[in-house]
Write an enzyme that holds these catalytic residues in place. Structure first.
Site, PDB file in Angstrom:
ATOM      1  N   GLY A 103       1.982  -4.312   2.422  1.00 45.03           N
ATOM      2  CA  GLY A 103       3.341  -3.801   2.531  1.00 45.03           C
ATOM      3  C   GLY A 103       3.986  -4.147   3.868  1.00 45.03           C
ATOM      4  O   GLY A 103       5.168  -4.478   3.944  1.00 45.03           O
ATOM      5  N   THR A 104       3.196  -4.080   4.932  1.00 38.41           N
ATOM      6  CA  THR A 104       3.752  -4.344   6.266  1.00 38.41           C
ATOM      7  C   THR A 104       4.284  -5.777   6.348  1.00 38.41           C
ATOM      8  O   THR A 104       5.410  -6.015   6.810  1.00 38.41           O
ATOM      9  CB  THR A 104       2.666  -4.106   7.341  1.00 38.41           C
ATOM     10  OG1 THR A 104       2.250  -2.740   7.248  1.00 38.41           O
ATOM     11  CG2 THR A 104       3.189  -4.393   8.738  1.00 38.41           C
ATOM     12  N   GLN A 137       5.504   2.990  -2.149  1.00 36.25           N
ATOM     13  CA  GLN A 137       5.056   4.293  -2.684  1.00 36.25           C
ATOM     14  C   GLN A 137       5.604   4.563  -4.088  1.00 36.25           C
ATOM     15  O   GLN A 137       5.377   5.634  -4.645  1.00 36.25           O
ATOM     16  CB  GLN A 137       5.451   5.426  -1.729  1.00 36.25           C
ATOM     17  CG  GLN A 137       4.723   5.368  -0.394  1.00 36.25           C
ATOM     18  CD  GLN A 137       3.241   5.711  -0.478  1.00 36.25           C
ATOM     19  OE1 GLN A 137       2.752   6.205  -1.494  1.00 36.25           O
ATOM     20  NE2 GLN A 137       2.509   5.444   0.597  1.00 36.25           N
ATOM     21  N   SER A 158       2.506  -2.861  -2.049  1.00 40.83           N
ATOM     22  CA  SER A 158       1.231  -2.953  -1.344  1.00 40.83           C
ATOM     23  C   SER A 158       0.116  -2.654  -2.341  1.00 40.83           C
ATOM     24  O   SER A 158       0.164  -1.641  -3.050  1.00 40.83           O
ATOM     25  CB  SER A 158       1.203  -1.926  -0.210  1.00 40.83           C
ATOM     26  OG  SER A 158      -0.100  -1.822   0.300  1.00 40.83           O
ATOM     27  N   HIS A 164      -2.936  -1.580  -1.943  1.00 33.78           N
ATOM     28  CA  HIS A 164      -3.837  -0.421  -1.782  1.00 33.78           C
ATOM     29  C   HIS A 164      -3.149   0.916  -2.014  1.00 33.78           C
ATOM     30  O   HIS A 164      -3.744   1.968  -1.810  1.00 33.78           O
ATOM     31  CB  HIS A 164      -4.565  -0.465  -0.432  1.00 33.78           C
ATOM     32  CG  HIS A 164      -3.742  -0.109   0.765  1.00 33.78           C
ATOM     33  ND1 HIS A 164      -3.925   1.059   1.466  1.00 33.78           N
ATOM     34  CD2 HIS A 164      -2.757  -0.768   1.403  1.00 33.78           C
ATOM     35  CE1 HIS A 164      -3.087   1.093   2.496  1.00 33.78           C
ATOM     36  NE2 HIS A 164      -2.370   0.000   2.481  1.00 33.78           N
ATOM     37  N   THR A 186      -4.019 -19.955   2.987  1.00 35.62           N
ATOM     38  CA  THR A 186      -4.787 -19.942   1.733  1.00 35.62           C
ATOM     39  C   THR A 186      -4.765 -18.528   1.152  1.00 35.62           C
ATOM     40  O   THR A 186      -4.969 -17.546   1.858  1.00 35.62           O
ATOM     41  CB  THR A 186      -6.238 -20.408   2.001  1.00 35.62           C
ATOM     42  OG1 THR A 186      -6.163 -21.731   2.537  1.00 35.62           O
ATOM     43  CG2 THR A 186      -7.069 -20.409   0.735  1.00 35.62           C
ATOM     44  N   CYS A 198      -0.048   9.139  14.405  1.00 34.38           N
ATOM     45  CA  CYS A 198      -0.927   9.249  15.565  1.00 34.38           C
ATOM     46  C   CYS A 198      -0.766   7.991  16.398  1.00 34.38           C
ATOM     47  O   CYS A 198      -1.139   6.910  15.970  1.00 34.38           O
ATOM     48  CB  CYS A 198      -2.360   9.392  15.080  1.00 34.38           C
ATOM     49  SG  CYS A 198      -3.423  10.035  16.354  1.00 34.38           S
TER      50      CYS A 198
HETATM   51  N1  PLP Z   1       5.688   1.082   3.351  1.00 33.79           N
HETATM   52  C1  PLP Z   1       5.320   2.298   2.974  1.00 33.79           C
HETATM   53  C2  PLP Z   1       6.334   3.216   2.371  1.00 33.79           C
HETATM   54  C3  PLP Z   1       4.001   2.720   3.134  1.00 33.79           C
HETATM   55  O1  PLP Z   1       3.635   3.951   2.760  1.00 33.79           O
HETATM   56  C4  PLP Z   1       3.074   1.818   3.719  1.00 33.79           C
HETATM   57  C5  PLP Z   1       1.682   2.238   3.974  1.00 33.79           C
HETATM   58  O2  PLP Z   1       1.426   3.397   4.255  1.00 33.79           O
HETATM   59  C6  PLP Z   1       3.514   0.539   4.090  1.00 33.79           C
HETATM   60  C7  PLP Z   1       4.832   0.204   3.898  1.00 33.79           C
HETATM   61  C8  PLP Z   1       2.578  -0.456   4.707  1.00 33.79           C
HETATM   62  O3  PLP Z   1       1.751  -1.032   3.712  1.00 33.79           O
HETATM   63  P1  PLP Z   1       0.372  -1.733   4.138  1.00 33.79           P
HETATM   64  O4  PLP Z   1      -0.558  -0.650   4.534  1.00 33.79           O
HETATM   65  O5  PLP Z   1      -0.070  -2.440   2.877  1.00 33.79           O
HETATM   66  O6  PLP Z   1       0.671  -2.688   5.226  1.00 33.79           O
END
Ligand code: PLP
Length: 387
Positions: A71-72, A181, A203, A205, A241, A331
């Site tokens: 997600g990041t 989410q 994301s 996970h 890759t 944190c």
């Molecule tokens: N965006 C939201 C709303 C999230 O809750 C998260 C992770 O907690 C992320 C982005 C980041 O995703 P990732 O952990 O896959 O980088």
């Protein structure tokens, strides 16, 4: 006593079917998907199968999906990818986002701001919802991008992304939504309700696939400057890759999420468990209130404000009792800051610090909820008696 995991918004456990699907890609099927030989072609076809599965979940063309590391990265690629070219050309550009975004969006916006992009941060209501009228008022002739999350990771509050996207589009701005989410909890229809959304982040996970996997949907015609420089992977949009086992797992998780969302019974049972937990806690703990309780919310999340309780101390107490929960706080360098989301909603720092997030997964059982309903009120009573 088996542990009770009520922190699915932090990460979800892997589905057994996802592990099974990935297994061959760590052993016999290891080819590089860019290689022309048969080993490479086998993994290429697995990557494209996964792409088609995620595309079906999103009701989007497979070609418009870019696999990322999570997600990041998807959020960074969406925001920087659209706005970096304006900085390069020294053209004015305005970004509208919200003060309740995940830091993956918020800190990217702040970084762009430091480099010269004008940024507006929309504030939510007390219920954690962005008012479409606020977006309408914030749009400027040079607004190039609007980024509003679909579901908040701390409160579960859902934004009316379809409506917000329509407003932004009418002003000629591109639209991104962080739907991390929302996946596997809400129907995400990029040809229907979200047809005005240009980019959408997922994301792995958070949807029962492995950590370190993600997707950015990029609608045809949207020009993105890549974050990484290297090979022509992912149609020149993401060099490197591919993480084949992870992508295969994400594809399988998307298929299962699709089935699950189509089965009303499954989806409503998660909400029923969350509601039972929430109502049970409200009934058994004095001076407790819901954060974003009046907002439309994803079915697995509850965020409770427990007067006089330090949520960090409560978390430790719950952990000792075998319950994994979370609190609406980040944190950073060892110091616990009150949640920026709860502060933006108008809570005081003390209220934010007394807020507990519980998030259920598809694995959560009624027995676990019953046990949580014993453990959590007892832990709160004990902490209150000490202070
Ligand atoms: N965006 C939201 C709303 C999230 O809750 C998260 C992770 O907690 C992320 C982005 C980041 O995703 P990732 O952990 O896959 O980088």
């Amino acid at each position: 006593m088996p542990r009770i995991y009520l922190d699915a918004n932090a990460t979800t456990p892997l589905l057994p079917e996802v592990i099974e699907a990935m297994r061959p890609f760590w052993s016999e099927s290891f080819g590089n998907p860019s290689s022309a030989h048969q080993s490479g072609q086998r993994t290429r076809s697995a990557v494209e199968h996964a792409r088609a599965s995620v595309a079906r979940l999103l009701n989007a063309p497979p070609k418009e999906l870019v696999f990322t590391s999570g997600g990041t990265e998807s959020d960074n690629l969406a925001l920087s990818g659209v706005l970096q070219p304006y900085l390069d050309r020294k053209e004015p550009a305005h970004l509208i986002t919200t003060s309740i975004e995940h830091h993956a969006v918020l800190y990217t916006a702040e970084s762009l701001e430091r480099r010269g992009i004008e940024v507006t941060y929309l504030a939510p209501t007390r219920e954690g919802v962005i008012d479409p009228a606020e977006l309408e008022a914030a749009l400027k002739p040079h607004t190039k991008l609007v980024s509003v999350m679909l579901a908040n990771n701390e409160t579960g509050a859902i934004q009316s992304v379809g409506k917000l996207a329509r407003i932004a589009k009418a002003h000629g701005a591109l639209v991104h939504t962080d739907a991390v989410q929302g996946a596997a909890k809400l129907t995400l229809d990029l040809s229907g309700e979200f047809k005005n959304v240009d980019m959408l982040s997922l994301s792995g996970h958070k949807m029962y696939a492995p950590q370190g996997t993600g997707v950015l949907f990029v609608r045809k015609g949207v020009q993105l400057a890549p974050l990484f420089h290297g090979g022509p992977h992912e149609r020149q949009r993401r060099a490197g890759t591919e993480n084949v086992p992870g992508i295969v797992g994400l594809g399988r998780a998307a298929e299962l999420a699709h089935e699950w969302l189509n089965s009303q019974l499954d989806a409503s049972s998660l909400k029923a468990l969350r509601d039972r937990l929430e109502q049970g806690l409200i009934a058994s703990i004095p001076d407790v209130a819901l954060n974003a309780g009046e907002a439309p919310r994803v079915p697995n999340t509850t965020n409770l404000r427990i007067t006089g309780i330090d949520a960090e101390a409560l978390l430790i107490a719950l952990d000792i009792q075998g319950v994994a929960a979370s609190f609406g706080a980040a944190c950073q360098s060892g110091a616990t800051e009150p949640s920026h989301v709860l502060l933006a909603m108008g809570l005081s720092p003390a209220e934010a610090r007394s807020s507990l997030r519980l998030s259920l997964s598809r694995f959560t059982t009624a027995e676990e909820i019953d046990r949580a309903l014993e453990v959590i009120p007892a832990a709160v009573a004990r902490l209150r008696s000490l202070s």
